[in-house]
Design an enzyme around this catalytic site. Structure first.
Site, short mmCIF file in Angstrom:
data_model
loop_
_atom_site.label_atom_id
_atom_site.label_comp_id
_atom_site.label_asym_id
_atom_site.label_seq_id
_atom_site.Cartn_x
_atom_site.Cartn_y
_atom_site.Cartn_z
CG ASN A 137 -73.36 -14.57 -136.58
OD1 ASN A 137 -73.28 -14.63 -135.34
ND2 ASN A 137 -72.31 -14.20 -137.31
CG ASP B 271 -64.29 -14.35 -133.98
OD1 ASP B 271 -64.87 -15.25 -134.62
OD2 ASP B 271 -63.73 -13.38 -134.52
CD1 TRP C 81 -59.61 -24.51 -131.43
CD2 TRP C 81 -61.24 -25.95 -132.00
NE1 TRP C 81 -59.53 -25.59 -130.58
CE2 TRP C 81 -60.52 -26.49 -130.91
CE3 TRP C 81 -62.31 -26.68 -132.53
CZ2 TRP C 81 -60.84 -27.72 -130.34
CZ3 TRP C 81 -62.63 -27.90 -131.96
CH2 TRP C 81 -61.89 -28.41 -130.88
NE ARG D 90 -71.03 -16.69 -139.23
CZ ARG D 90 -69.99 -16.92 -138.45
NH1 ARG D 90 -69.73 -18.15 -138.07
NH2 ARG D 90 -69.19 -15.96 -138.07
CD GLU E 105 -60.02 -0.06 -119.28
OE1 GLU E 105 -59.07 -0.28 -120.05
OE2 GLU E 105 -60.28 1.07 -118.82
NE ARG F 197 -64.15 -7.57 -137.58
CZ ARG F 197 -63.32 -8.46 -138.09
NH1 ARG F 197 -62.19 -8.08 -138.62
NH2 ARG F 197 -63.61 -9.76 -138.07
C1 FPP Z 1 -67.84 -16.96 -133.94
O1 FPP Z 1 -66.85 -17.85 -134.43
C2 FPP Z 1 -68.79 -17.72 -133.19
C3 FPP Z 1 -70.13 -17.76 -133.42
C4 FPP Z 1 -70.81 -17.04 -134.51
C5 FPP Z 1 -71.00 -18.61 -132.63
C6 FPP Z 1 -70.73 -18.57 -131.16
C7 FPP Z 1 -71.38 -19.73 -130.61
C8 FPP Z 1 -70.87 -20.54 -129.69
C9 FPP Z 1 -69.61 -20.37 -128.97
C10 FPP Z 1 -71.66 -21.72 -129.42
C11 FPP Z 1 -72.17 -21.87 -128.09
C12 FPP Z 1 -72.92 -20.80 -127.46
C13 FPP Z 1 -73.90 -21.07 -126.62
C14 FPP Z 1 -74.52 -20.03 -125.81
C15 FPP Z 1 -74.39 -22.43 -126.48
P1 FPP Z 1 -66.68 -17.97 -135.99
O2 FPP Z 1 -67.57 -19.06 -136.46
O3 FPP Z 1 -66.93 -16.65 -136.64
O4 FPP Z 1 -65.19 -18.39 -136.13
P2 FPP Z 1 -64.20 -17.98 -137.31
O5 FPP Z 1 -64.01 -16.49 -137.25
O6 FPP Z 1 -62.96 -18.73 -137.00
O7 FPP Z 1 -64.83 -18.42 -138.59
#
Ligand code: FPP
Length: 244
Positions: free
Chosen positions: A70, A22, A27, A73, A209, A196
């Site tokens: 997701n 997350d 970032w 989004r 854990e 969470r």
């Molecule tokens: C949550 O951060 C992240 C995701 C919903 C996507 C996770 C995907 C990757 C790390 C990309 C690469 C994965 C693979 C397997 C190639 P967020 O967008 O919810 O961040 P935020 O809470 O800061 O908005």
């Protein structure tokens, strides 16, 4: 963690680490960039973490890439993530295979596009003989959805007289879960300061854990994974029993 994973016997680190990656969006936003920039940076971290697993004794790594929630989004973000998954699989397949990584996908494939599904199938097949690290990527995955799909299959087996209702116990359902061939996670990590579990491995994490850390996923490093594995080794896991 006092023991060396290579030595085996008294190894006390986690064998199965599961990660909720997350913080990609925050970032990117902190750098004035679109959210997808963060997802791309997050994808680069996956490689570093997978590569660190063997020396830490982590045999199973399960990562949450896209949840059943997701889809809510924006269309731009969803399409960008799907395109990122396709690119990641195409580009990383050779390197993962060369490193002896076995890749599996969990989650419901129904909403995924055919091109992505074909790439997933190909990567699973390509790496099916590998055994250095078992990387499981949760894509369109939700713990409740997984349990519901598993229950449907179990109910069908009862209807088909392959299973008797009185024989159903807590060993039965896991055989129908997407994770049926995997051990339960020992350690679940969530980055970005949120405490969470967001529908991740609900059944499987009953005795895991948890580590909730502030680092945003694109800043997560192999060193941080090593630190978490180390502090896991110092924990006293009793699985509901009393230590005598
Ligand atoms: C949550 O951060 C992240 C995701 C919903 C996507 C996770 C995907 C990757 C790390 C990309 C690469 C994965 C693979 C397997 C190639 P967020 O967008 O919810 O961040 P935020 O809470 O800061 O908005």
């Amino acid at each position: 963690m006092s023991a060396d994973p290579a030595k085996g016997d008294d190894f006390r680190g986690p064998r199965h680490v599961a990660i909720i990656m997350d913080g990609n969006g925050r970032w990117a936003q902190a750098r004035g960039r679109p959210r997808l920039f963060g997802h791309h940076a997050g994808a680069r971290r996956v490689r570093e973490v997978v590569e660190a697993c063997p020396s830490l004794g982590v045999k199973y790594l399960t990562i949450f890439a896209f949840s059943t929630e997701n889809w809510k989004r924006t269309q731009v973000e969803v399409a960008g993530l799907m395109s990122l998954f396709r690119r990641y699989i195409s580009r990383e397949a050779k390197a993962l295979d060369a490193r002896g990584v076995r890749v599996r996908f969990i989650g419901d494939r129904v909403r995924l596009d055919d091109k992505l599904i074909a790439l997933m199938d190909h990567l699973e097949k390509l790496t099916e003989q590998n055994d250095s690290v078992h990387l499981t990527i949760a894509l369109n995955y939700g713990g409740r959805d997984e349990v519901a799909r598993a229950t449907k299959r179990l109910a069908q087996d009862v209807a088909d007289h392959k299973l008797l209702p009185q024989d159903v116990d807590e060993e039965t359902l896991p055989r129908y879960l997407d994770t049926c061939v995997l051990p339960d996670p020992d350690l679940v990590v969530r980055t970005s300061g949120e405490a969470r579990i967001s529908n991740f491995l609900l059944w499987q994490s009953a005795y895991a854990e948890y580590e909730f850390i502030d680092t945003l996923w694109p800043d997560f490093t192999a060193e941080e994974l090593a630190r978490l594995c180390g502090s896991y080794g110092d924990r006293d896991r009793r699985f509901g029993a009393v230590k005598t």
